[in-house]
Write a protein that holds these residues in place. Structure first.
Motif, short mmCIF file in Angstrom:
data_model
loop_
_atom_site.label_atom_id
_atom_site.label_comp_id
_atom_site.label_asym_id
_atom_site.label_seq_id
_atom_site.Cartn_x
_atom_site.Cartn_y
_atom_site.Cartn_z
N MET A 73 0.83 -1.20 0.00
CA MET A 73 0.00 0.00 0.00
C MET A 73 0.87 1.26 0.00
N ASP A 74 1.95 1.24 0.77
CA ASP A 74 2.87 2.39 0.78
C ASP A 74 3.48 2.59 -0.60
N TRP A 76 2.17 1.73 -3.43
CA TRP A 76 1.11 2.25 -4.29
C TRP A 76 0.96 3.75 -4.12
N HIS A 77 0.91 4.21 -2.86
CA HIS A 77 0.79 5.65 -2.61
C HIS A 77 1.98 6.40 -3.21
N ASP A 78 3.18 5.86 -3.02
CA ASP A 78 4.37 6.51 -3.58
C ASP A 78 4.29 6.57 -5.10
N MET A 80 1.62 6.52 -6.96
CA MET A 80 0.57 7.45 -7.37
C MET A 80 1.07 8.90 -7.30
N ARG A 81 1.89 9.20 -6.31
CA ARG A 81 2.43 10.55 -6.18
C ARG A 81 3.28 10.94 -7.38
N TYR A 85 1.89 4.65 -12.38
CA TYR A 85 0.92 3.70 -12.90
C TYR A 85 0.15 4.31 -14.06
N ARG A 88 -5.27 4.46 -12.32
CA ARG A 88 -5.49 4.34 -10.88
C ARG A 88 -6.08 2.97 -10.55
N ARG A 92 -4.57 0.43 -7.84
CA ARG A 92 -5.38 0.08 -6.68
C ARG A 92 -5.54 -1.43 -6.57
N ALA A 95 -2.50 -2.93 -5.09
CA ALA A 95 -2.28 -2.59 -3.68
C ALA A 95 -3.24 -3.31 -2.74
#
Length: 107
Positions: A73-74, A76-78, A80-81, A85, A88, A92, A95
């Motif tokens: 999950m971390d 994925w967030h990184d 996305m920033r 990817y 989304r 997702r 993740a």
């Protein structure tokens, strides 16, 4: 939310640390956030204790699987920033994919 004024005593170095990071009006918000974080941690500890009492202690394998899921999950967030990817939805799905958890015991 209703508030109530109270007086608390803090060590000088703690007060200085807070004041370096917020303006004078932000001290209460800083302390409130710290206390709310402690309350949340206490509630999680209580929940963990209740779950362990009901289902027994967790295994190292289950613990490692949870850490792997958090790392995914971390990541994925990184990603996305920085826009790594293509979509989304793709990110997702990766993740939140259900991890392979070891079988603890039959219920």
């Amino acid at each position: 939310m209703a508030t109530k004024k109270v007086t608390i005593t803090l060590p000088e170095d703690v007060i200085e640390y807070i004041k370096e990071r917020v303006d004078a009006r932000g001290v209460s918000a800083f302390v409130t956030e710290a206390v709310e974080n402690r309350i949340a941690a206490d509630k999680l500890a209580e929940l963990s204790g209740m779950l362990e009492e009901e289902f027994g202690p967790y295994s190292e394998e289950a613990y490692d699987a949870v850490l792997d899921r958090i790392a995914a999950m971390d990541a994925w967030h990184d990603a996305m920033r920085v826009g790594e990817y293509a979509t989304r939805t793709e990110a997702r799905e990766e993740a939140v994919a259900e991890p392979e958890l070891p079988q603890e015991r039959a219920a």
